[in-house]
Motif scaffolding. Structure first.
Motif, mmCIF file in Angstrom:
data_model
loop_
_atom_site.group_PDB
_atom_site.id
_atom_site.type_symbol
_atom_site.label_atom_id
_atom_site.label_comp_id
_atom_site.label_asym_id
_atom_site.label_seq_id
_atom_site.Cartn_x
_atom_site.Cartn_y
_atom_site.Cartn_z
ATOM 1 N N THR A 173 5.150 -2.228 1.611
ATOM 2 C CA THR A 173 5.028 -0.929 0.914
ATOM 3 C C THR A 173 3.554 -0.682 0.613
ATOM 4 O O THR A 173 2.947 -1.355 -0.218
ATOM 5 C CB THR A 173 5.837 -0.947 -0.392
ATOM 6 N N TRP A 174 2.996 0.225 1.305
ATOM 7 C CA TRP A 174 1.579 0.588 1.131
ATOM 8 C C TRP A 174 1.456 2.094 1.329
ATOM 9 O O TRP A 174 2.075 2.677 2.212
ATOM 10 C CB TRP A 174 0.729 -0.157 2.170
ATOM 11 N N GLN A 175 0.701 2.715 0.506
ATOM 12 C CA GLN A 175 0.512 4.150 0.651
ATOM 13 C C GLN A 175 -0.980 4.466 0.489
ATOM 14 O O GLN A 175 -1.556 4.249 -0.574
ATOM 15 C CB GLN A 175 1.330 4.927 -0.390
ATOM 16 N N GLY A 176 -1.587 4.919 1.563
ATOM 17 C CA GLY A 176 -2.994 5.312 1.507
ATOM 18 C C GLY A 176 -3.136 6.721 0.961
ATOM 19 O O GLY A 176 -2.252 7.244 0.297
ATOM 20 N N SER A 177 -4.279 7.353 1.324
ATOM 21 C CA SER A 177 -4.561 8.699 0.810
ATOM 22 C C SER A 177 -5.444 9.449 1.809
ATOM 23 O O SER A 177 -5.990 8.873 2.762
ATOM 24 C CB SER A 177 -5.270 8.614 -0.535
ATOM 25 N N GLY A 225 6.219 5.779 9.765
ATOM 26 C CA GLY A 225 7.247 6.716 9.315
ATOM 27 C C GLY A 225 6.700 7.922 8.591
ATOM 28 O O GLY A 225 7.378 8.942 8.488
ATOM 29 N N LYS A 226 5.512 7.841 8.088
ATOM 30 C CA LYS A 226 4.924 8.970 7.373
ATOM 31 C C LYS A 226 3.411 8.757 7.290
ATOM 32 O O LYS A 226 2.902 7.687 7.606
ATOM 33 C CB LYS A 226 5.524 9.110 5.973
ATOM 34 N N LEU A 227 2.746 9.822 6.827
ATOM 35 C CA LEU A 227 1.295 9.743 6.710
ATOM 36 C C LEU A 227 0.887 8.662 5.721
ATOM 37 O O LEU A 227 1.489 8.506 4.665
ATOM 38 C CB LEU A 227 0.701 11.089 6.271
ATOM 39 N N PHE A 228 -0.153 7.907 6.085
ATOM 40 C CA PHE A 228 -0.835 6.958 5.212
ATOM 41 C C PHE A 228 0.024 5.754 4.823
ATOM 42 O O PHE A 228 -0.270 5.087 3.832
ATOM 43 C CB PHE A 228 -1.381 7.638 3.949
ATOM 44 N N ASP A 229 1.100 5.488 5.576
ATOM 45 C CA ASP A 229 1.854 4.269 5.264
ATOM 46 C C ASP A 229 1.125 3.072 5.869
ATOM 47 O O ASP A 229 0.040 3.201 6.455
ATOM 48 C CB ASP A 229 3.294 4.387 5.764
#
Length: 671
Positions: free
Chosen positions: A40-44, A237-241
């Motif tokens: 689980t990682w979420q960038g920006s 799966g999505k942006l910035f994952d």
């Protein structure tokens, strides 16, 4: 054409070890992906912008270094690699800008579509160019001596692709990039991955990776790019994952691998060239020490002999060598042609045979300093004819002996030219004197009786107008008009004659002030005839200010006078500074001011372009247009007095154009 195999790696780096390294790298990246998937990682957006800025810089550096290598060794493979990375740098930079927080509102697509598709454009471009680099290598190996394509075509293709991509993302709304219903959420990533795979197969087939550091590191670059594209980014799966940012990180790692290869190649080239240069310098110095003295002496002797022989044989002037007794020792071909003697006939004879009594006591051979004489003498040819010569005599020492070398030039043509010039100058002086006398007579003796005829004719008309019939009044009117025309002719002739004899010294003249003064003088004529007079900015030149005023007055006045009936006159005055026109003195180094006066008047047939500058020549009768027919002749004389030229072009019923070319700077300060 090089095959890209010149950099040799150390023997310890065997092909088997490199194959093992490639396998370990590829399988290691796949295992790493499987181990960390689901993190689980979420960038920006900010992190993404920073990462892509770094990628842009790295791609630009790799491309620049690759092109430097291409221009050093001309390998088409490297041309495509360099152009590919430079184009990728532009596309990465564009990807960075349009997906940043600042530019995002300006795009027609939202971030979930814009970011993936602009990423795809950059990766697809690089992958295609790396495939093309393999094809270029294969083509040139099969067609030795022929290049795949020219560098200009490669650069143009890069620019066109980048420009089309820029416009595409700004104008076209993009489709969705994520398909959550599929196992591979971003199936479009397999497009670039396919071309990376083709390029990888091509480079492995090429075999350069076995010994060439550039090919070795490009293989590593392709492995990292392929895994990042097909394994990581395809399942994002999505942006910035996590997979998204991991793929971006692998892209920068691939750029670093390519950069490492080029830097290693440059280091190896420098190392090899330095070693080779040291060996070459040692060999050259050794050979030079053995031969330098002998070669220098031999070369100097040969050069001296050849120069002396060639100089004597090819000189346009005669050259005679004599000793202190006046005996001729050498006689070159030009001297043979000059005097009519063969060298065999005159060598051993006394120089008096050529120039009787020319030297006297000069050839005593006892002078303590070198003798140098330049004088004009009379020479005598073999046929006893005399001619004027110029002799330059110099003394030279050859050991203890004293010799004299004489350079002889036939100056008979110059003497004749000097006599003709002197005669012409005297004739010109007399003509100028006579012209001055004429001007004096015209200004006093001719004008005085003419004024009396005008005065008494005017009195006769005033006092006896009632006693004269219609015919008598007509005679008096004709007489007064003729005297006025005669007065105008005398004034014009006087102006024409004074251009050369009464000219003022040259001085800096602002032609804008001259034009303003002429405009003031013609103010009434301009207003009465509704003239549109357009005067551009004019330069400052060295000239006679009074004559410049005459020139402008005549040219502008003529443009107004010779107007078309029912058409408002338009007169345009302009000037520009340019090199000397063909045929004028000064050549390319002089600058001339070209003054142009054009109008929309009655014009003239170009067949009369020269005739209109001849004194008293008119193309129209006095009943149509008044004047003496001297105005344009005065203009030409003024321009020629200043060392310039004037020409005219025209077209009947459309207008005329006059161009006066005058030197910007005058050599002589006095008129």
């Amino acid at each position: 054409m090089n095959n890209g195999t010149s950099e040799m790696k150390p023997a310890s780096t065997s092909p088997k070890r490199r194959i093992a390294a490639y396998l370990i790298l590829g399988s290691g990246l796949i295992v790493a992906f499987m181990a960390v998937r689901g993190v689980t990682w979420q960038g920006s957006v900010a992190l993404h912008t920073t990462m892509e800025s770094v990628a842009t810089l790295l791609a630009a550096v790799v491309g620049a270094i690759a092109l430097l290598r291409y221009y050093a060794r001309r390998e088409s493979k490297i041309l495509y690699v360099g152009a590919g990375f430079l184009g990728t740098a532009f596309l990465d930079g564009y990807h960075t800008l349009v997906t940043s927080a600042f530019f995002k509102p300006m795009m027609p697509s939202n971030l979930p579509s814009l970011i993936p598709w602009s990423w795809i454009a950059s990766r697809q471009f690089l992958a295609i160019f790396l495939v093309l680099s393999c094809l270029a290598w294969i083509y040139e190996r099969r067609h030795r001596g022929h290049v795949f394509v020219t560098p200009a075509f490669v650069y143009l293709s890069t620019a066109v692709f980048a420009a089309v991509s820029f416009l595409f993302f700004v104008i076209v709304p993009l489709p969705r990039a994520y398909y959550s219903e599929l196992f591979f959420h971003r199936p479009e990533e397999f497009g670039p991955a396919f071309f990376f795979l083709l390029a990888l197969i091509g480079y492995l087939y090429k075999g350069g990776w076995r010994r060439d550091s550039v090919d070795h590191w490009l293989v590593i670059t392709l492995i990292v790019s392929l895994i990042g594209q097909a394994v990581f980014m395809s399942v994002s799966g999505k942006l910035f994952d996590f997979e998204f940012d991991a793929a971006h990180t692998l892209k920068k790692i691939s750029y670093l691998c390519a950069l490492t290869g080029f830097l290693a190649s440059m280091y190896q080239v420098l190392k090899n060239s330095n070693s080779l240069n040291v060996k070459l310098r040692q060999e050259v110095l050794e050979r030079q020490r053995e031969q330098v003295i002998l070669l220098r002496v031999q070369a100097d002797l040969r050069d001296s002999e050849e120069k002396a022989r060639t100089t004597l044989e090819t000189m346009a002037d005669g050259v005679v060598t004599i000793d202190t007794a006046g005996i001729v020792k050498s006689f070159n071909p030009a001297a043979e042609s000059l005097f009519g003697y063969e060298a065999a006939e005159i060598c051993g004879a006394n120089v008096d045979k050529l120039m009787p009594g020319a030297f006297g006591a000069h050839l005593d051979g006892d002078s303590k300093t070198n003798l140098k004489i330049r004088k004009e003498l009379v020479g005598e040819r073999k046929d006893r004819s005399k001619f004027d010569i110029e002799l330059s005599l110099s003394e030279m020492k050859i050991g203890a002996a004293c010799m004299f070398t004489g350079v002889i030039r036939d100056i008979s043509p110059r003497k004749r030219d000097e006599a003709e010039l002197k005669k012409y100058a005297e004739s010109l002086r007399r003509s100028n004197f006579e012209l001055e006398q004429f001007a004096s007579v015209a200004s006093h003796d001719l004008q005085e009786p003419l004024r009396k005829v005008q005065a008494f004719g005017d009195r006769l008309r005033r006092k006896y107008a009632q006693e004269l019939d219609g015919q008598g009044s007509d005679y008096i009117d004709r007489m007064l008009k003729s005297t006025a025309r005669m007065q105008s002719l005398i004034d014009s002739l006087l102006s024409f004659s004074r251009i050369s004899t009464k000219g003022k010294p040259y001085q800096p003249v602002d032609l804008n002030e001259i034009a303003r003064g002429v405009t003031d003088d013609l103010e009434i004529v301009i207003r009465e005839n509704n003239v549109a007079l357009n005067i551009e900015d004019l330069p400052v030149i060295d000239a006679d200010p009074h004559q410049m005023r005459q020139l402008f007055q005549n040219l502008i006045g003529n443009a107004i006078k010779y107007r078309r009936a029912g058409v408002d006159p338009i007169v345009h005055v302009s000037a520009h500074v340019a090199p000397a026109p063909c045929g004028l003195a000064g050549g390319e180094q002089s600058r001339f001011c070209q003054i142009t006066v054009s109008d929309n008047g009655i014009g003239f047939d170009n067949a009369y372009a020269e005739k209109i500058f001849v004194i008293f020549q008119r193309l129209h009768g006095r009943g149509e247009y008044d004047g003496t027919g001297i105005g344009l002749a005065i203009c030409r004389k003024i321009v020629e007095r200043h060392g310039g030229s004037i020409e005219a072009t025209g077209k009947a019923n459309e207008g005329a154009r006059f161009v006066a070319s005058l030197p910007v700077s005058q050599v002589l300060e006095e008129a």
